[in-house]
Design an enzyme around this catalytic site. Structure first.
Site, PDB file in Angstrom:
ATOM      1  N   TYR A  54       0.825  -1.209   0.000  1.00 25.23           N
ATOM      2  CA  TYR A  54       0.000   0.000   0.000  1.00 25.23           C
ATOM      3  C   TYR A  54       0.862   1.263   0.000  1.00 25.23           C
ATOM      4  CZ  TYR A  54      -4.454   2.396   0.842  1.00 25.23           C
ATOM      5  OH  TYR A  54      -5.602   3.172   0.729  1.00 25.23           O
ATOM      6  N   HIS A  78      -4.035   7.489  -3.445  1.00 26.19           N
ATOM      7  CA  HIS A  78      -5.376   7.935  -3.848  1.00 26.19           C
ATOM      8  C   HIS A  78      -5.304   8.970  -4.967  1.00 26.19           C
ATOM      9  CE1 HIS A  78      -6.160   6.378   0.252  1.00 26.19           C
ATOM     10  NE2 HIS A  78      -7.328   6.032  -0.258  1.00 26.19           N
TER      11      HIS A  78
END
Lengths: 358, 98
Positions: A180, A271
């Site tokens: 991540y 994001h």
């Protein structure tokens, strides 16, 4: 219904785990309540892990929704709706329950996948987390939803795409396990957005041309001038207002945003740069035409399963080309559409491995 | 004493990272409320946060900077490693900071 009680119990956890599979709702809920109560009493991380392990045992994707009652401490949440039970008065509970059910059914029907882990993992949703909490997240075992602050954001369970996004993080964790941060993290985020879009379109029976390709359009209050959290069709255009500025998502590798791999840098812009593979999937779906979950979804899903923790954009793109060939044939219309989709975001694909981006 | 809160990450990270910090200044608070804030900060200082769960996705992190005296104090927590004391302080700042 409330199953939150404060009692101690000497029943071994493995028996309680077996009881979780009971067809009798009352027995199942009592076992779950007892497991949770034990964690609350002991307050130990080890106990919490034990319960988490028990709850992820095969359960045919059964849903359990818990009310956090505005606490941030999940073990103190109250079980308020279980699989097979009717609607309750709380709209957030029903929205989470239905959204998780739709997403579970999507993966089962379209990809023949049995829940998050492919082995019927239970679906645990927590609503009303914290006060004015502007977020939803996957904590590695459960999906957690805030109510929003009522000024900018509203209830996050109001978006099926958001619910599917969070559940899909679990699917990614149990398949590619994408790290991540940086590109693998942005790919992880994109795969969740792709799932969010496909589940929403599947629920509405929309073709790629009919869909709006917006993620989280429902999470803003009417006061806010924003279309959505993200636009897969046109990354960088989901919002542009005085309160929080312009959507920073790029839609092409030429506009890739370099950010530090820190909390402040969104772990390297996971994001932010997800806009690039998001756009590639949109181009593929509209390029092939029809339903996004058919050939485009199958190519992406099989490519996710063939990816590793460190797969980046180029590597994933190359895998999609190979999967399109395996599924639909060399130089098939689908494989050609994959090439064109990635080319549209500045990534040239081939079936020979390429070096990782430095 | 000046207390500021910045929030990072989360499903809406592209938005939250562009929002300015929220700030509370004890000079503009009643003595009772300022004392409440000091108590909450002291509680966090004595209650170190846990380690965030590496499997979490879309979790938010919170940084509270306390400026009082020569060196500012930075307090951090994440959604998956939130102590009760930090949650109480966060709740206070979100209710009272501008």
């Amino acid at each position: 219904m409330s199953a939150h009680r404060t009692l101690s119990c000497i029943t071994p956890p493995f028996i309680l785990t077996r009881l979780l599979d009971s067809d009798n709702h009352a027995i199942r809920d009592a076992a779950l309540s007892t497991l949770l109560t034990s964690a609350q009493l002991r307050g130990e991380r080890g106990v919490r892990s034990l319960i988490a392990g028990a709850l992820v045992t095969p359960g045919d994707g059964r849903r359990s929704i818990f009310d956090c009652r505005h606490s941030t401490f999940l073990p103190s949440a109250t079980l308020v709706r279980s699989e097979g039970e009717a609607d309750v008065a709380d709209v957030s509970v029903n929205q989470a329950f239905n959204g998780l059910g739709t997403t579970r059914d999507f993966f089962r029907t379209v990809f023949q996948r049995d829940s998050i882990d492919g082995r019927g993992m239970r679906l645990l949703g927590y609503v009303h987390r914290g006060r004015h909490y502007n977020n939803a997240f996957w904590d590695g075992q459960e999906m957690v939803f805030g109510d929003g602050d009522g000024e900018v954001f509203s209830d996050f369970t109001g978006s099926l795409g958001v619910i599917a996004h969070e559940l899909a993080h679990g699917v990614t964790e149990h398949t590619a396990g994408l790290e991540y941060h940086n590109q693998s993290g942005a790919l992880n985020e994109s795969l969740s957005d792709v799932a969010g879009a496909m589940v929403t379109q599947w629920f509405l029976q929309q073709t790629a041309d009919q869909a709006d390709w917006l993620i989280g359009a429902e999470v803003f209050t009417p006061n806010i001038d924003a279309d959505a959290l993200r636009s897969m069709k046109a990354p960088g255009t989901a919002f542009d207002n005085k309160l929080f500025g312009k959507d920073p998502q790029p839609d092409h590798m030429d506009r890739f945003v370099e950010l530090p791999d820190t909390d402040q840098g969104d772990n390297g812009g996971v994001h932010i740069n997800s806009g690039i593979p998001n756009k590639a999937f949109y181009l593929l779906a509209t390029g092939i035409g029809g339903y996004s979950w058919d050939a485009p979804g199958r190519i992406w899903y099989e490519s996710m399963k063939a990816s590793t923790a460190t797969t980046e954009f180029q590597g994933f793109a190359d895998i999609t080309l190979r999967k399109a060939e395996e599924l639909y044939g060399t130089e098939s219309r689908e494989q050609q559409a994959v090439k064109e989709a990635w080319s549209g975001v500045g990534i040239q694909v081939s079936t020979t491995p390429t070096l990782r981006r430095q | 004493m000046r207390v500021s809160l910045t929030t990072h990450g989360g499903l809406a990270a592209a938005i939250t990272r562009q929002l300015p910090p929220r700030v509370a200044d004890t000079d503009q608070l009643s003595p009772e409320v300022a004392a409440e804030l000091r108590g909450l900060i002291d509680a966090v200082r004595g209650d170190p946060p846990g380690r965030p769960d590496p499997a979490a996705r879309d979790a938010m992190t919170y940084t509270i900077v306390v400026e009082h005296g020569p060196e500012p104090t930075t307090l951090t927590a994440s959604d998956t490693a939130m102590t009760k004391s930090f949650a109480d302080l966060l709740d206070w700042v979100e209710r009272n900071a501008a």
